[in-house]
Design a protein around this motif. Structure first.
Motif, PDB file in Angstrom:
ATOM      1  N   THR A  96     -17.544  -2.594  -6.941  1.00 55.01           N
ATOM      2  CA  THR A  96     -17.441  -4.007  -6.570  1.00 55.01           C
ATOM      3  C   THR A  96     -16.492  -4.102  -5.368  1.00 55.01           C
ATOM      4  N   PRO A  97     -16.861  -4.882  -4.335  1.00 56.70           N
ATOM      5  CA  PRO A  97     -15.986  -4.926  -3.152  1.00 56.70           C
ATOM      6  C   PRO A  97     -14.559  -5.374  -3.494  1.00 56.70           C
ATOM      7  N   LEU A  98     -13.593  -4.713  -2.856  1.00 54.74           N
ATOM      8  CA  LEU A  98     -12.190  -5.071  -3.081  1.00 54.74           C
ATOM      9  C   LEU A  98     -11.826  -6.239  -2.173  1.00 54.74           C
ATOM     10  N   LYS A  99     -10.838  -7.018  -2.612  1.00 50.26           N
ATOM     11  CA  LYS A  99     -10.327  -8.095  -1.759  1.00 50.26           C
ATOM     12  C   LYS A  99      -8.837  -7.853  -1.570  1.00 50.26           C
ATOM     13  N   VAL A 100      -8.309  -8.284  -0.442  1.00 49.64           N
ATOM     14  CA  VAL A 100      -6.869  -8.093  -0.243  1.00 49.64           C
ATOM     15  C   VAL A 100      -6.152  -8.928  -1.302  1.00 49.64           C
ATOM     16  N   PRO A 101      -5.353  -8.286  -2.169  1.00 51.62           N
ATOM     17  CA  PRO A 101      -4.688  -9.047  -3.226  1.00 51.62           C
ATOM     18  C   PRO A 101      -3.734 -10.091  -2.639  1.00 51.62           C
ATOM     19  N   LYS A 102      -3.530 -11.168  -3.402  1.00 55.80           N
ATOM     20  CA  LYS A 102      -2.662 -12.238  -2.902  1.00 55.80           C
ATOM     21  C   LYS A 102      -1.193 -11.858  -2.993  1.00 55.80           C
ATOM     22  N   SER A 103      -0.834 -11.092  -3.995  1.00 59.21           N
ATOM     23  CA  SER A 103       0.594 -10.793  -4.180  1.00 59.21           C
ATOM     24  C   SER A 103       0.965  -9.475  -3.524  1.00 59.21           C
ATOM     25  N   ALA A 104       2.258  -9.371  -3.169  1.00 57.27           N
ATOM     26  CA  ALA A 104       2.750  -8.103  -2.610  1.00 57.27           C
ATOM     27  C   ALA A 104       2.596  -6.995  -3.654  1.00 57.27           C
ATOM     28  N   TYR A 105       2.804  -7.333  -4.926  1.00 53.46           N
ATOM     29  CA  TYR A 105       2.587  -6.345  -5.994  1.00 53.46           C
ATOM     30  C   TYR A 105       1.162  -5.784  -5.912  1.00 53.46           C
ATOM     31  N   GLY A 106       0.182  -6.692  -5.859  1.00 53.01           N
ATOM     32  CA  GLY A 106      -1.217  -6.265  -5.806  1.00 53.01           C
ATOM     33  C   GLY A 106      -1.494  -5.439  -4.558  1.00 53.01           C
ATOM     34  N   LYS A 107      -0.863  -5.830  -3.453  1.00 54.79           N
ATOM     35  CA  LYS A 107      -1.080  -5.068  -2.215  1.00 54.79           C
ATOM     36  C   LYS A 107      -0.534  -3.652  -2.344  1.00 54.79           C
ATOM     37  N   THR A 108       0.598  -3.491  -3.048  1.00 52.78           N
ATOM     38  CA  THR A 108       1.115  -2.114  -3.203  1.00 52.78           C
ATOM     39  C   THR A 108       0.132  -1.257  -3.995  1.00 52.78           C
ATOM     40  N   LYS A 109      -0.591  -1.882  -4.928  1.00 54.90           N
ATOM     41  CA  LYS A 109      -1.578  -1.113  -5.700  1.00 54.90           C
ATOM     42  C   LYS A 109      -2.752  -0.720  -4.803  1.00 54.90           C
ATOM     43  N   GLN A 110      -3.218  -1.680  -4.007  1.00 58.05           N
ATOM     44  CA  GLN A 110      -4.340  -1.361  -3.121  1.00 58.05           C
ATOM     45  C   GLN A 110      -3.937  -0.325  -2.071  1.00 58.05           C
ATOM     46  N   MET A 111      -2.740  -0.476  -1.504  1.00 56.77           N
ATOM     47  CA  MET A 111      -2.268   0.507  -0.514  1.00 56.77           C
ATOM     48  C   MET A 111      -2.084   1.876  -1.168  1.00 56.77           C
ATOM     49  N   GLY A 112      -1.576   1.874  -2.382  1.00 54.27           N
ATOM     50  CA  GLY A 112      -1.401   3.124  -3.125  1.00 54.27           C
ATOM     51  C   GLY A 112      -2.733   3.849  -3.269  1.00 54.27           C
ATOM     52  N   GLU A 113      -3.770   3.089  -3.582  1.00 49.49           N
ATOM     53  CA  GLU A 113      -5.109   3.697  -3.715  1.00 49.49           C
ATOM     54  C   GLU A 113      -5.537   4.342  -2.401  1.00 49.49           C
ATOM     55  N   GLU A 114      -5.295   3.641  -1.296  1.00 50.01           N
ATOM     56  CA  GLU A 114      -5.701   4.177   0.020  1.00 50.01           C
ATOM     57  C   GLU A 114      -4.934   5.449   0.350  1.00 50.01           C
ATOM     58  N   ILE A 115      -3.625   5.430   0.057  1.00 48.68           N
ATOM     59  CA  ILE A 115      -2.792   6.619   0.306  1.00 48.68           C
ATOM     60  C   ILE A 115      -3.353   7.804  -0.485  1.00 48.68           C
ATOM     61  N   LEU A 116      -3.725   7.542  -1.733  1.00 46.16           N
ATOM     62  CA  LEU A 116      -4.226   8.626  -2.592  1.00 46.16           C
ATOM     63  C   LEU A 116      -5.571   9.161  -2.121  1.00 46.16           C
ATOM     64  N   LYS A 117      -6.405   8.287  -1.598  1.00 47.04           N
ATOM     65  CA  LYS A 117      -7.709   8.764  -1.099  1.00 47.04           C
ATOM     66  C   LYS A 117      -7.489   9.714   0.082  1.00 47.04           C
ATOM     67  N   ASP A 118      -6.578   9.343   0.982  1.00 51.08           N
ATOM     68  CA  ASP A 118      -6.280  10.225   2.126  1.00 51.08           C
ATOM     69  C   ASP A 118      -5.649  11.527   1.657  1.00 51.08           C
ATOM     70  N   PHE A 119      -4.765  11.412   0.669  1.00 49.70           N
ATOM     71  CA  PHE A 119      -4.078  12.596   0.115  1.00 49.70           C
ATOM     72  C   PHE A 119      -5.099  13.585  -0.448  1.00 49.70           C
ATOM     73  N   ALA A 120      -6.018  13.079  -1.266  1.00 50.57           N
ATOM     74  CA  ALA A 120      -7.018  13.968  -1.896  1.00 50.57           C
ATOM     75  C   ALA A 120      -7.911  14.607  -0.838  1.00 50.57           C
ATOM     76  N   ARG A 121      -8.323  13.791   0.138  1.00 54.47           N
ATOM     77  CA  ARG A 121      -9.237  14.263   1.174  1.00 54.47           C
ATOM     78  C   ARG A 121      -8.584  15.316   2.084  1.00 54.47           C
ATOM     79  N   ALA A 122      -7.378  14.993   2.575  1.00 54.67           N
ATOM     80  CA  ALA A 122      -6.762  15.868   3.579  1.00 54.67           C
ATOM     81  C   ALA A 122      -6.192  17.147   2.984  1.00 54.67           C
ATOM     82  N   TYR A 123      -5.728  17.071   1.729  1.00 54.51           N
ATOM     83  CA  TYR A 123      -5.053  18.251   1.157  1.00 54.51           C
ATOM     84  C   TYR A 123      -5.838  18.897   0.009  1.00 54.51           C
TER      85      TYR A 123
END
Ligand code: UD1
Length: 338
Positions: free
Chosen positions: A140-167
């Motif tokens: 299901t498409p993601l939406k930019v969360p309204k709260s800074a808390y939610g944004k840290t979760k979404q950013m965390g997911e992105e960091i992890l995707k790059d981590f898994a891919r690059a390393y």
């Protein structure tokens, strides 16, 4: 195998540690006690009948974290430690970005430098915002969360995707719906600090006479009874999903893996339904008043749980009534501690 559990004395963390120990894993916990209590440590040992290692420090202290990796042969990590108050994150966004993102990055740097793999991340259904279609699938498409808390979760997911891919690492991202309930022993559960924000802790305190009434935030939503609908998942079922996710990563022979799973029951329950089920399950009265909607709340969210079932062999097993009964035992235990 030794598993590092950050935030292991917290609500979901403590239940997961019990399940890990019960499944033969060894556990090292790092928890700074900022939102947990030392007695949880003894209670985990009592409930599980097993010992584990505990380090009380803030994960932002990189040197101390490095020493933990030096001292133990870590085979994987379940990363729970994070600030999680939506309201506070709007008042103090930098506190949330600093804590939730730096600690994740510090852990991943250790994983990279020491050539470790198997990393499990606590994410949230908040990354979907108000989805257009129910049930919510992992794609299901993601939406930019309204709260800074939610944004840290979404950013965390992105960091992890790059981590898994690059390393070439194995990562599992678990998107929790609404966790509820306590351990059947009555010795572990959620410790709300101050006035609870979440529904079930507030209902529990109201039923126990600690709060006068529950405020129901809005009854003019486009739902059958007008109150908002969520997918409430029993915390012990949720804890078991972490063990299933870990076992799946460990069994996987590829090196570049990004698992994403919704963890819910697949069933939507309204606020009013929740009140009724709670009253019946615990034979109590929950006085309530209808109030204005709470800003930032969505109408409806429940999970499509088929992917977790198909790929991890996990699904929630506990009925809502059983889950809610456990909150009453936990509240009674907390009353004896005061
Ligand atoms: C909240 C967070 C979410 C987080 C989740 C963790 C917000 C906006 N979202 O989700 O990011 O991942 O907790 O569990 O805070 N309700 C009442 N009266 C109350 C409390 C709640 O009517 O006193 C209603 C809410 O309006 C909502 C439902 O109960 O419709 C569930 O609320 P809550 O337990 O706070 O969870 P979420 O808002 O879904």
């Amino acid at each position: 195998m030794m598993i590092l559990v950050t935030g292991g004395l917290g609500y979901i963390g403590s239940h997961t540690v019990v399940e890990l120990l019960g499944n033969g894993f060894e556990v090292v916990i790092v928890d700074d006690l900022s939102n947990s209590e030392k007695f949880i440590l003894e209670n985990i040992e009592e409930v599980s009948g097993k010992k584990f290692t505990f380090y009380p420090f803030d994960l932002k202290k990189k040197e101390l974290l490095s020493q933990v990796f030096q001292a133990h042969n870590i085979g994987g990590c379940i990363h729970f430690a994070a600030h999680k108050s939506v309201g506070e994150s709007q008042e103090m966004p930098l506190k949330y970005y600093e804590n939730n993102l730096f600690t994740l990055i510090h852990l991943l740097q250790e994983f990279k430098d020491r050539e470790l793999s198997n990393f499990i991340f606590s994410s949230s259904c908040t990354v979907y915002g108000q989805a257009e279609h129910m049930p919510i699938k992992e794609d299901t498409p993601l939406k930019v969360p309204k709260s800074a808390y939610g944004k840290t979760k979404q950013m965390g997911e992105e960091i992890l995707k790059d981590f898994a891919r690059a390393y070439d690492k194995k990562v599992s991202i678990l998107r929790y719906f609404n966790p509820i309930g306590a351990h059947p022993s009555g010795k572990l559960g959620e410790l709300p600090v101050g006035i609870p924000n979440n529904l079930v802790p507030y209902i529990t305190q109201t039923a126990a006479g600690l709060r006068e009434f529950l405020s129901i935030w809005g009854n003019d939503y486009p739902t059958p009874d007008g109150t908002a609908i969520r997918d409430y998942i029993y915390v012990v079922d949720l804890a078991k999903a972490h063990v299933a996710a870990l076992k799946k990563l460990l069994a996987c022979e590829e090196n570049k893996v990004i698992d994403i799973f919704n963890l819910g029951t697949g069933r939507g329950v309204s606020v009013l339904e929740m009140v009724k089920i709670y009253e019946k399950a615990n034979n109590v009265n929950v006085p309530y008043r209808i109030c204005e909607r709470r800003s930032g709340d969505i109408t409806l969210a429940y999970a499509d749980v088929r992917k977790a079932q198909k790929e991890m062999g996990w699904r929630s097993e506990t009925t809502m009534e059983e889950a809610l009964k456990t909150t009453w035992n936990w509240q009674s235990y907390l009353n004896t501690k005061d």
